[in-house]
Structures are given as C-alpha cells and as structure tokens.
Scaffold this active site. Structure first.
Site, short mmCIF file in Angstrom:
data_model
loop_
_atom_site.label_atom_id
_atom_site.label_comp_id
_atom_site.label_asym_id
_atom_site.label_seq_id
_atom_site.Cartn_x
_atom_site.Cartn_y
_atom_site.Cartn_z
N THR A 128 43.98 44.42 44.82
CA THR A 128 44.94 43.86 45.77
C THR A 128 44.86 44.50 47.15
O THR A 128 45.18 43.84 48.14
CB THR A 128 46.38 43.96 45.24
OG1 THR A 128 46.67 45.33 44.93
CG2 THR A 128 46.54 43.11 43.99
N CYS A 129 44.44 45.75 47.25
CA CYS A 129 44.33 46.39 48.57
C CYS A 129 43.27 45.71 49.43
O CYS A 129 43.28 45.82 50.66
CB CYS A 129 43.97 47.87 48.42
SG CYS A 129 45.30 48.85 47.74
#
Length: 128
Positions: A94-95
């Site tokens: 997700t980063c």
C-alpha cells in the site's frame, strides 16, 4: 475521478484508473492484464472500492483522479507487478500503490484468487 454514490461508497472510475496504471513485467496486451480488467469491470461497486483499498490502503480516490494518487514519496500511480508464484494470492504494497499479480493460467483462477485476496484484505489484520 471518483464520485460518491447515494450509499456513501465511492464510485471508481475505471477509465481513469486504466489510464493511470503502470505495469512492471506485463503490458496492456498480456493475458493476465486483459483478464484482470474483465474481472474488475464485472465487480460490484463495493468490490471495486475494496480493490482500491487493498492496493492503496484507502477506498477514496483523490479529487483529481488516479493521476494524483499519493504514495510514500509523493505521487505514486496504481501499479501492477508481475510475480512468479502462481500458488499465492495477489498481494499489495500500500505504501507504493502496488499490486503483485502472479501470471495465473486462467481467467477463473485469477478471478477466484483476486476476489479472495481483495475481500480478505478488507477485513484487516487478525490474530489467532
């Protein structure tokens, strides 16, 4: 651009999403990518929102659309990376707004694994 539905869930604009995806190890003509978009087009609004949340960590799309999607280091487009292990479910970072998508043998396997990953991912982390 995403709009809010009458039920409070964001509508995911697939034209905008497709225009702002980067591929690593795949092209738009790769069978898995063609199947991926067929599956996503057939998803319910809730499943599309869960997919965006699974990959980005948020079910919300920036006001300016997917081209303004933020990652760890500023603007980071939604990207799909080819991975080798077809026994694993798709996974996400997700980063980096990154979906790791194995090169599955069929549309049905991809559908089953993608929906399982997306719906299980929406449950969050649990401890046994």
């Amino acid at each position: 651009v995403s709009t809010q539905s009458t039920w409070g869930m964001p509508d995911v604009d697939l034209v905008d999403l497709k225009a702002n995806v980067e591929y690593v190890g795949y092209t738009t003509a790769s069978p898995v990518i063609v199947w991926f978009w067929q599956i996503v087009e057939g998803m319910t609004m809730e499943e599309k929102s869960m997919l965006v949340q699974f990959v980005t960590g948020s079910s919300k799309v920036p006001l300016g659309g997917f081209k303004e999607l933020q990652g760890m280091n500023g603007i980071q487009r939604f990207n799909i990376h080819r991975t080798a292990d077809t026994k694993r479910l798709p996974s996400a970072h997700t980063c980096f707004n990154q979906l790791d998508l194995p090169e599955y043998e069929s549309l049905q396997i991809l559908r089953d694994y993608l929906l399982k990953a997306v719906t299980m991912g929406s449950l969050g982390f649990g401890f046994v």
